[in-house]
Design a protein around this motif. Sequence first.
Motif, PDB file in Angstrom:
ATOM      1  N   LYS A 181      -1.029  61.558  -7.218  1.00 30.45           N
ATOM      2  CA  LYS A 181      -0.545  62.138  -8.468  1.00 30.45           C
ATOM      3  C   LYS A 181       0.016  61.037  -9.366  1.00 30.45           C
ATOM      4  O   LYS A 181       0.826  60.222  -8.928  1.00 30.45           O
ATOM      5  N   ILE A 182      -0.424  61.018 -10.600  1.00 30.71           N
ATOM      6  CA  ILE A 182       0.114  60.082 -11.580  1.00 30.71           C
ATOM      7  C   ILE A 182       0.410  60.844 -12.864  1.00 30.71           C
ATOM      8  O   ILE A 182      -0.189  61.897 -13.137  1.00 30.71           O
ATOM      9  N   ASN A 183       1.324  60.322 -13.647  1.00 34.58           N
ATOM     10  CA  ASN A 183       1.683  60.965 -14.905  1.00 34.58           C
ATOM     11  C   ASN A 183       0.727  60.614 -16.034  1.00 34.58           C
ATOM     12  O   ASN A 183       0.743  61.250 -17.089  1.00 34.58           O
ATOM     13  N   THR A 184      -0.093  59.591 -15.832  1.00 38.35           N
ATOM     14  CA  THR A 184      -1.030  59.140 -16.860  1.00 38.35           C
ATOM     15  C   THR A 184      -2.265  60.023 -16.888  1.00 38.35           C
ATOM     16  O   THR A 184      -2.875  60.285 -15.846  1.00 38.35           O
ATOM     17  N   ARG A 185      -2.640  60.474 -18.075  1.00 37.74           N
ATOM     18  CA  ARG A 185      -3.892  61.202 -18.235  1.00 37.74           C
ATOM     19  C   ARG A 185      -5.031  60.189 -18.373  1.00 37.74           C
ATOM     20  O   ARG A 185      -4.978  59.317 -19.238  1.00 37.74           O
ATOM     21  N   VAL A 186      -6.033  60.309 -17.538  1.00 33.91           N
ATOM     22  CA  VAL A 186      -7.200  59.425 -17.597  1.00 33.91           C
ATOM     23  C   VAL A 186      -8.368  60.270 -18.082  1.00 33.91           C
ATOM     24  O   VAL A 186      -8.871  61.132 -17.358  1.00 33.91           O
ATOM     25  N   ILE A 187      -8.762  60.057 -19.338  1.00 33.27           N
ATOM     26  CA  ILE A 187      -9.718  60.948 -19.979  1.00 33.27           C
ATOM     27  C   ILE A 187     -10.981  60.185 -20.391  1.00 33.27           C
ATOM     28  O   ILE A 187     -10.905  59.061 -20.873  1.00 33.27           O
ATOM     29  N   PRO A 188     -12.141  60.786 -20.193  1.00 42.03           N
ATOM     30  CA  PRO A 188     -13.390  60.101 -20.548  1.00 42.03           C
ATOM     31  C   PRO A 188     -13.638  60.137 -22.054  1.00 42.03           C
ATOM     32  O   PRO A 188     -13.283  61.100 -22.734  1.00 42.03           O
ATOM     33  N   SER A 189     -14.238  59.080 -22.564  1.00 43.15           N
ATOM     34  CA  SER A 189     -14.747  59.055 -23.938  1.00 43.15           C
ATOM     35  C   SER A 189     -16.265  59.010 -23.886  1.00 43.15           C
ATOM     36  O   SER A 189     -16.845  58.306 -23.051  1.00 43.15           O
ATOM     37  N   PHE A 190     -16.883  59.724 -24.768  1.00 48.55           N
ATOM     38  CA  PHE A 190     -18.329  59.953 -24.770  1.00 48.55           C
ATOM     39  C   PHE A 190     -19.013  58.831 -25.551  1.00 48.55           C
ATOM     40  O   PHE A 190     -18.852  58.736 -26.769  1.00 48.55           O
ATOM     41  N   ARG A 191     -19.785  57.968 -24.852  1.00 44.66           N
ATOM     42  CA  ARG A 191     -20.430  56.830 -25.518  1.00 44.66           C
ATOM     43  C   ARG A 191     -21.951  56.901 -25.303  1.00 44.66           C
ATOM     44  O   ARG A 191     -22.479  56.368 -24.321  1.00 44.66           O
ATOM     45  N   PRO A 192     -22.674  57.526 -26.231  1.00 44.12           N
ATOM     46  CA  PRO A 192     -24.113  57.770 -26.051  1.00 44.12           C
ATOM     47  C   PRO A 192     -25.009  56.651 -26.578  1.00 44.12           C
ATOM     48  O   PRO A 192     -26.133  56.909 -26.996  1.00 44.12           O
ATOM     49  N   ASP A 193     -24.543  55.413 -26.563  1.00 41.86           N
ATOM     50  CA  ASP A 193     -25.324  54.305 -27.120  1.00 41.86           C
ATOM     51  C   ASP A 193     -26.717  54.206 -26.519  1.00 41.86           C
ATOM     52  O   ASP A 193     -27.694  53.921 -27.216  1.00 41.86           O
ATOM     53  N   ASN A 194     -26.822  54.416 -25.221  1.00 44.98           N
ATOM     54  CA  ASN A 194     -28.124  54.248 -24.558  1.00 44.98           C
ATOM     55  C   ASN A 194     -29.159  55.260 -25.036  1.00 44.98           C
ATOM     56  O   ASN A 194     -30.362  54.999 -24.958  1.00 44.98           O
ATOM     57  N   ALA A 195     -28.692  56.401 -25.533  1.00 49.39           N
ATOM     58  CA  ALA A 195     -29.617  57.406 -26.067  1.00 49.39           C
ATOM     59  C   ALA A 195     -29.897  57.194 -27.547  1.00 49.39           C
ATOM     60  O   ALA A 195     -30.869  57.739 -28.076  1.00 49.39           O
ATOM     61  N   LEU A 196     -29.067  56.394 -28.216  1.00 58.54           N
ATOM     62  CA  LEU A 196     -29.221  56.182 -29.649  1.00 58.54           C
ATOM     63  C   LEU A 196     -30.093  54.970 -29.973  1.00 58.54           C
ATOM     64  O   LEU A 196     -30.868  54.983 -30.929  1.00 58.54           O
ATOM     65  N   HIS A 197     -29.964  53.919 -29.184  1.00 56.41           N
ATOM     66  CA  HIS A 197     -30.640  52.661 -29.502  1.00 56.41           C
ATOM     67  C   HIS A 197     -32.068  52.693 -28.956  1.00 56.41           C
ATOM     68  O   HIS A 197     -32.391  52.109 -27.921  1.00 56.41           O
ATOM     69  N   ILE A 198     -32.931  53.338 -29.700  1.00 55.40           N
ATOM     70  CA  ILE A 198     -34.287  53.638 -29.255  1.00 55.40           C
ATOM     71  C   ILE A 198     -35.159  52.391 -29.119  1.00 55.40           C
ATOM     72  O   ILE A 198     -36.131  52.386 -28.362  1.00 55.40           O
TER      73      ILE A 198
END
Length: 472
Positions: A181-198
Amino acid sequence: MTQFMDNNFLLHNATSRMLYESCAAEPIFDYHCHLEPKEIAENKQFENVTTLWLGGRGHGDHYKWRMMRAYGVEETYITGNASPYEKFLKWAETIEQLIGNPLYHWTHLELQRYFNIHEPLTKKSAPAVWEKANALLKDKSVSVKNILAQFNVYAIGTTDDPADTLEHHAAIASGAAPIGKINTRVIPSFRPDNALHIARSGFSAYIEKLSKASGIAIKTVDDVIDALVSRLDVFVQHGCRASDHALSYPPHILQSDEKIQATFESALSGKPVGIEDAEAYMTKVLCALANAYEKRGIAMQLHLNALRNLNARMFSLLGADTGYDACGDYAVAQKLAHLLDRMHANGALPKTILYSLNPKDYYSLATVMGCFQEAPVRGKMQLGSAWWFCDHKDGMEAQIKILANVGMLPTFIGMLTDSRSFLSYPRHEYFRRILCNVIGTWIENGEYPATEDAARIVKDISFANAKKYFDK
């Protein structure tokens, strides 16, 4: 003569010092970084200060690596097979030469805050520093869990690919991970670069990976969008509050859906994609994602004007993010304005944070974003913190002053580490000291009244604004 990096470091008058006292203890919301969720979940223990500070091949502090190369250090002492102690000694030699470089300040803040070492790191002092720092690592005083608690880290926004499983985020949130248990929230950020750089190599293989992760058979560009939005919803379930996009320049080329689909099919078959066709594809997908972000309350981060992997030989040996990137000088204002306007016209301009690796863009970004501010969000459009090569005393001061000059400084969401190192949290202190000195100097000069408002402003920028902006 002022003492080296004492309690009044960077605070050049009484008002600046008073302001810093008011915000120094504020929690840290590190809303954009490159820490590994797996290492957080495992409460990673570090064998020695070299592993913690310099990292190793493929995963380390490329800020430091660049400076070691500039000093003529052989690669074996940077990413090669030299012993950790040998690498540490080479870094100590290098740091002596870094007068005026932010790494000099960051390194010594880290020595002070993590290891209670207040003497300058030099070739001569290195053996004693090595012994004292490693003793603390050996008794596990400096562990990931202890670091997060010591620096009162309220939240960490990691950077994650849409196809990631997010298993480590789930384990951390549930308390089932080894870190407990930790007090820090560890939240994902959505980085779709691999789907954008065609146009990048590996695009077709990545689309297969995205298809498996989303459970959607991807045949069309609309399928790509559906797959990304499907994964975005999974990210939101895990607490995601931001997306992130690394773009050389803002895309804005319009083509018919048929033309864009033809480009997509060509890319899947391994054929080269032209620059304009790639940009048209990116424009369509990014605008669709902006719509999804707005509906879900997700902030959109755009990182602009970086030139990446310029040394082809070293890229082939070490890969990306190893110290061979530079500031770009693309024109950004016109296409950015058109892109944001297109999103806004469709009723789908999310909260947006604009960064540029080239400080020439700050005025353009700050004035363009001012055209899209709107209620009910205060500071909906943000001029992001000085980033990467701009992340130094002069760069931070310039970003703060430009935002104040042409925008609204009190709504600024403040500092982030953008770091791969667990030792980077003193950068928030560094930023707060600089911020307080800028505002304190204005007050001392009679440019702003000495009222309680100033303390509120620095406290809000240090933490409260980010907490409210990301709704966490």
